[in-house]
Motif scaffolding. Structure first.
Motif, PDB file in Angstrom:
ATOM      1  N   TYR A  59     -39.812  25.845  45.634  1.00 47.15           N
ATOM      2  CA  TYR A  59     -38.552  25.694  45.151  1.00 47.15           C
ATOM      3  C   TYR A  59     -38.725  26.295  43.719  1.00 47.15           C
ATOM      4  O   TYR A  59     -39.675  26.293  42.969  1.00 47.15           O
ATOM      5  N   VAL A  60     -37.546  27.103  43.229  1.00 41.95           N
ATOM      6  CA  VAL A  60     -37.530  27.292  41.919  1.00 41.95           C
ATOM      7  C   VAL A  60     -37.270  26.203  41.086  1.00 41.95           C
ATOM      8  O   VAL A  60     -36.495  25.088  41.241  1.00 41.95           O
ATOM      9  N   ASP A  61     -38.238  26.305  39.832  1.00 39.07           N
ATOM     10  CA  ASP A  61     -38.283  24.979  38.922  1.00 39.07           C
ATOM     11  C   ASP A  61     -37.182  24.989  37.964  1.00 39.07           C
ATOM     12  O   ASP A  61     -37.470  25.684  36.878  1.00 39.07           O
ATOM     13  N   PHE A  62     -35.711  24.590  38.277  1.00 36.81           N
ATOM     14  CA  PHE A  62     -34.987  25.095  37.418  1.00 36.81           C
ATOM     15  C   PHE A  62     -34.819  23.865  35.973  1.00 36.81           C
ATOM     16  O   PHE A  62     -34.526  23.952  35.005  1.00 36.81           O
ATOM     17  N   LEU A  63     -35.542  22.747  36.324  1.00 34.27           N
ATOM     18  CA  LEU A  63     -35.612  21.800  35.326  1.00 34.27           C
ATOM     19  C   LEU A  63     -36.602  21.942  34.170  1.00 34.27           C
ATOM     20  O   LEU A  63     -36.369  21.467  32.961  1.00 34.27           O
ATOM     21  N   ASN A  64     -37.648  22.788  34.462  1.00 34.59           N
ATOM     22  CA  ASN A  64     -38.348  23.152  33.366  1.00 34.59           C
ATOM     23  C   ASN A  64     -38.280  24.542  32.692  1.00 34.59           C
ATOM     24  O   ASN A  64     -39.099  24.875  31.969  1.00 34.59           O
ATOM     25  N   GLN A  65     -37.014  24.916  33.125  1.00 31.20           N
ATOM     26  CA  GLN A  65     -36.613  26.387  32.408  1.00 31.20           C
ATOM     27  C   GLN A  65     -35.912  25.915  30.918  1.00 31.20           C
ATOM     28  O   GLN A  65     -35.199  25.024  30.850  1.00 31.20           O
ATOM     29  N   PRO A  66     -36.006  27.122  30.063  1.00 31.15           N
ATOM     30  CA  PRO A  66     -35.513  26.739  28.844  1.00 31.15           C
ATOM     31  C   PRO A  66     -34.053  26.917  28.983  1.00 31.15           C
ATOM     32  O   PRO A  66     -33.334  27.796  29.794  1.00 31.15           O
ATOM     33  N   ALA A  67     -33.308  26.195  28.203  1.00 31.10           N
ATOM     34  CA  ALA A  67     -31.631  26.193  28.572  1.00 31.10           C
ATOM     35  C   ALA A  67     -30.987  27.428  27.839  1.00 31.10           C
ATOM     36  O   ALA A  67     -30.061  27.858  28.150  1.00 31.10           O
ATOM     37  N   VAL A  68     -31.721  27.858  26.727  1.00 26.61           N
ATOM     38  CA  VAL A  68     -30.964  29.035  26.013  1.00 26.61           C
ATOM     39  C   VAL A  68     -32.406  30.099  25.819  1.00 26.61           C
ATOM     40  O   VAL A  68     -33.352  29.691  26.127  1.00 26.61           O
ATOM     41  N   ALA A  69     -31.853  31.426  25.842  1.00 28.89           N
ATOM     42  CA  ALA A  69     -32.930  32.374  25.939  1.00 28.89           C
ATOM     43  C   ALA A  69     -33.465  32.727  24.728  1.00 28.89           C
ATOM     44  O   ALA A  69     -34.630  33.159  24.415  1.00 28.89           O
ATOM     45  N   LEU A  70     -32.847  32.424  23.595  1.00 28.31           N
ATOM     46  CA  LEU A  70     -32.978  32.833  21.990  1.00 28.31           C
ATOM     47  C   LEU A  70     -33.134  31.530  21.366  1.00 28.31           C
ATOM     48  O   LEU A  70     -31.902  30.838  21.272  1.00 28.31           O
ATOM     49  N   HIS A  71     -34.060  31.002  20.655  1.00 29.10           N
ATOM     50  CA  HIS A  71     -34.002  29.646  19.805  1.00 29.10           C
ATOM     51  C   HIS A  71     -34.056  30.604  18.333  1.00 29.10           C
ATOM     52  O   HIS A  71     -34.562  31.378  18.076  1.00 29.10           O
ATOM     53  N   TYR A  72     -33.380  29.570  17.446  1.00 25.04           N
ATOM     54  CA  TYR A  72     -33.219  30.217  15.968  1.00 25.04           C
ATOM     55  C   TYR A  72     -34.280  29.538  15.215  1.00 25.04           C
ATOM     56  O   TYR A  72     -34.220  28.408  14.965  1.00 25.04           O
ATOM     57  N   ARG A  73     -35.449  30.538  14.943  1.00 25.48           N
ATOM     58  CA  ARG A  73     -36.594  29.921  14.164  1.00 25.48           C
ATOM     59  C   ARG A  73     -36.879  30.963  13.249  1.00 25.48           C
ATOM     60  O   ARG A  73     -36.337  32.404  13.256  1.00 25.48           O
ATOM     61  N   PRO A  74     -37.534  30.895  12.176  1.00 23.08           N
ATOM     62  CA  PRO A  74     -37.842  31.852  11.216  1.00 23.08           C
ATOM     63  C   PRO A  74     -38.182  33.200  11.694  1.00 23.08           C
ATOM     64  O   PRO A  74     -37.806  34.058  10.997  1.00 23.08           O
ATOM     65  N   GLU A  75     -39.277  32.914  12.820  1.00 26.85           N
ATOM     66  CA  GLU A  75     -39.790  34.131  13.295  1.00 26.85           C
ATOM     67  C   GLU A  75     -38.789  35.166  14.187  1.00 26.85           C
ATOM     68  O   GLU A  75     -38.622  36.210  14.546  1.00 26.85           O
ATOM     69  N   THR A  76     -37.582  34.261  14.742  1.00 29.94           N
ATOM     70  CA  THR A  76     -36.493  35.202  15.556  1.00 29.94           C
ATOM     71  C   THR A  76     -35.450  35.508  14.702  1.00 29.94           C
ATOM     72  O   THR A  76     -34.744  36.418  15.103  1.00 29.94           O
ATOM     73  N   ALA A  77     -35.102  34.745  13.770  1.00 25.88           N
ATOM     74  CA  ALA A  77     -34.027  34.926  13.139  1.00 25.88           C
ATOM     75  C   ALA A  77     -34.074  34.734  11.550  1.00 25.88           C
ATOM     76  O   ALA A  77     -33.646  33.605  10.960  1.00 25.88           O
ATOM     77  N   PRO A  78     -34.701  35.787  11.071  1.00 27.54           N
ATOM     78  CA  PRO A  78     -35.157  35.371   9.624  1.00 27.54           C
ATOM     79  C   PRO A  78     -34.098  35.202   8.575  1.00 27.54           C
ATOM     80  O   PRO A  78     -34.335  34.513   7.432  1.00 27.54           O
ATOM     81  N   GLY A  79     -33.114  35.740   8.667  1.00 27.20           N
ATOM     82  CA  GLY A  79     -31.860  35.730   7.899  1.00 27.20           C
ATOM     83  C   GLY A  79     -31.082  34.397   7.641  1.00 27.20           C
ATOM     84  O   GLY A  79     -30.517  34.125   6.768  1.00 27.20           O
ATOM     85  N   VAL A  80     -31.209  33.547   8.803  1.00 31.78           N
ATOM     86  CA  VAL A  80     -30.554  32.543   8.930  1.00 31.78           C
ATOM     87  C   VAL A  80     -31.369  31.236   7.854  1.00 31.78           C
ATOM     88  O   VAL A  80     -30.697  30.590   7.233  1.00 31.78           O
ATOM     89  N   PHE A  81     -32.763  31.475   7.746  1.00 30.88           N
ATOM     90  CA  PHE A  81     -33.694  30.825   6.963  1.00 30.88           C
ATOM     91  C   PHE A  81     -33.777  30.958   5.569  1.00 30.88           C
ATOM     92  O   PHE A  81     -33.886  31.933   5.050  1.00 30.88           O
TER      93      PHE A  81
END
Length: 158
Positions: free
Chosen positions: A136-158
């Motif tokens: 079965y596809v493990d839907f419960l352990n998949q991330p809810a969003v594709a992109l997390h806002y962290r300093p390495e993914t969105a440096p302009g926000v921090f």
């Protein structure tokens, strides 16, 4: 959870030398296939639910129950006749395919002793064998969003 099986199947399972083994049948389907591929792990075809299951040797390994992971079964089908390659070609490598696993006694094909439908993944093919993972596809352990806002993914926000 205990499965309900017929008295004939129970006697067969508990026998040291069963006169009639349980037959394992596979029904491989995909939305682009007009008719599912149907095979039985025996030397002779069998008709179940009005459909003919063609004799084809295969091995089916039941899933191991490990904590923290989704159980997955392993399937290996002989590819000598090349009849099963159609569903792989149509489904671009088996993506979106499902496999219905059925067990019956040859003397009582109308009684389904075991019946479960699993998703097919990790399909690979050689000239002699087709292998796949069923589960079965493990839907419960998949991330809810594709992109997390962290300093390495969105440096302009921090």
């Amino acid at each position: 959870m205990a499965r309900a099986v017929s008295q004939a199947a129970r006697e067969n399972i508990n026998a040291t030398s069963a006169a009639e083994p349980l037959l394992m049948l596979l029904e491989i389907s995909h939305q682009d296939l007009a008719e599912p591929a149907r095979v039985v792990n025996d030397s002779a075809p069998i008709t179940v639910e009005g459909h003919v299951f063609v004799a084809c040797p295969f091995s089916f390994q039941l899933p191991e129950e490990s904590e923290g992971q989704v159980p997955q079964a392993q399937l290996a089908l002989d590819n000598v006749g090349r009849e099963l390659t159609q569903w792989i070609d149509v489904s671009q490598g088996g993506m979106g395919s499902q496999c219905r696993v059925i067990q019956v006694l040859r003397s009582q094909p109308q009684v389904l002793e075991y019946d479960i439908t699993l998703d097919i993944s990790n399909v690979s093919m050689t000239p002699l064998q087709i292998t796949a993972t069923l589960g079965y596809v493990d839907f419960l352990n998949q991330p809810a969003v594709a992109l997390h806002y962290r300093p390495e993914t969105a440096p302009g926000v921090f």
